[in-house]
Design a protein around this motif. Sequence first.
Motif, PDB file in Angstrom:
ATOM      1  N   VAL A 275      15.311 -16.968 -23.680  1.00 33.35           N
ATOM      2  CA  VAL A 275      15.671 -16.864 -25.003  1.00 33.35           C
ATOM      3  C   VAL A 275      14.644 -17.526 -25.879  1.00 33.35           C
ATOM      4  O   VAL A 275      14.297 -16.598 -26.765  1.00 33.35           O
ATOM      5  CB  VAL A 275      17.084 -17.032 -25.370  1.00 33.35           C
ATOM      6  CG1 VAL A 275      17.329 -16.734 -26.675  1.00 33.35           C
ATOM      7  CG2 VAL A 275      17.804 -16.145 -24.409  1.00 33.35           C
ATOM      8  N   GLY A 276      14.308 -18.680 -25.822  1.00 34.86           N
ATOM      9  CA  GLY A 276      13.459 -19.189 -26.686  1.00 34.86           C
ATOM     10  C   GLY A 276      12.104 -18.754 -26.485  1.00 34.86           C
ATOM     11  O   GLY A 276      11.372 -18.590 -27.566  1.00 34.86           O
ATOM     12  N   ALA A 277      11.610 -18.091 -25.319  1.00 35.78           N
ATOM     13  CA  ALA A 277      10.331 -17.351 -25.254  1.00 35.78           C
ATOM     14  C   ALA A 277      10.359 -16.189 -26.132  1.00 35.78           C
ATOM     15  O   ALA A 277       9.224 -15.785 -26.828  1.00 35.78           O
ATOM     16  CB  ALA A 277      10.011 -17.384 -23.840  1.00 35.78           C
ATOM     17  N   VAL A 278      11.314 -15.504 -26.040  1.00 30.41           N
ATOM     18  CA  VAL A 278      11.370 -14.212 -26.542  1.00 30.41           C
ATOM     19  C   VAL A 278      11.413 -14.477 -28.042  1.00 30.41           C
ATOM     20  O   VAL A 278      10.761 -13.673 -28.990  1.00 30.41           O
ATOM     21  CB  VAL A 278      12.900 -13.359 -26.202  1.00 30.41           C
ATOM     22  CG1 VAL A 278      13.022 -12.254 -27.113  1.00 30.41           C
ATOM     23  CG2 VAL A 278      12.926 -12.973 -24.713  1.00 30.41           C
ATOM     24  N   ALA A 279      12.173 -15.651 -28.693  1.00 32.72           N
ATOM     25  CA  ALA A 279      12.083 -15.873 -30.062  1.00 32.72           C
ATOM     26  C   ALA A 279      10.666 -16.201 -30.539  1.00 32.72           C
ATOM     27  O   ALA A 279      10.408 -15.484 -31.453  1.00 32.72           O
ATOM     28  CB  ALA A 279      13.104 -17.195 -30.266  1.00 32.72           C
TER      29      ALA A 279
END
Length: 309
Positions: A275-279
């Motif tokens: 999720v952090g990477a997508v953000a």
Amino acid sequence: MSAGWVGGAVRAKVMAGRYPGADGAREIAASPSLDDGLRRLATTPYGRYARTATGLPAAQRAVAATLLWHLRVLGGWLPPGGVRLLVPLAAGFEIANVVSRLPAPQGRRTEVPEPYRLGALETAWRRLARAGTPAQVRAALAASPWGDPGGDTPWAVVTGMRMAAARRTALAVPAAHRWAQGRAVLLTARELFVHRRSLPEPVRRDAARLIGTRAPAAATYEEFRDRLPAAARWVLADIEEPGGLWRAEGRWWRTVQTDGAALLRDGRHGPGMVVGAVAVLSVDAWRMRAALESAARGGRPVEVFDALV
């Protein structure tokens, strides 16, 4: 944590690290022309789609298409069922596809772009693509996880989908709940106090799930801001009037960037890191679109870009 999640999280972190970031965006934003900015952009991961782009809209769409492609690649790295985490986070691409098929205000659209290819990240696009009228679009949405938007006008459809995306993100992606709540605040404030439109009932229900019932019923912007739950007030802090919501939008993106980077640094290889990477990837794409607009203006920054870097 399963080996599949560990592998997917590691690859997601590597992917996010390859993007230009704020420094790369500043360099492109300072370009004396769009062509010069595109030449610089071609040396980044956006080059896959940007090399053949001509004109600002096509260049910005190429940036978005690159983000979508990498989200699809990331989904392929995740263990079985893991892609469900990405679907609500990629909902904006399905919304854009629907927007391109809805009636446009007179003189606003000269051609309909090719729809984004969603692959496993779609929610109901194949059904929506077959809808020939706004009423059929509404019916297709109502029969899908999107839910009934409460009307079949272009405004009702798009507003319903945007709020539904926030609701679905909050439910399916716990690490993104704060972002979904902030998005609901911005959407509600803009509709009520900038466009002066009442929310359709299904949209109001979705908003209530994220920010309670009191704020959407407010008669004034000041009252709306005061009635927000404490956890949601951050997005409008120091925004004294609706005309400043563009600054709140920038704050929202900066928060997504900060939170996403923290998830990437967390060190626990799993859904949170993904999720952090997508953000981080999503913020980079948004920032790069603004940078290209600055380049198209001869290196003069736009307000949105100033708010993001």
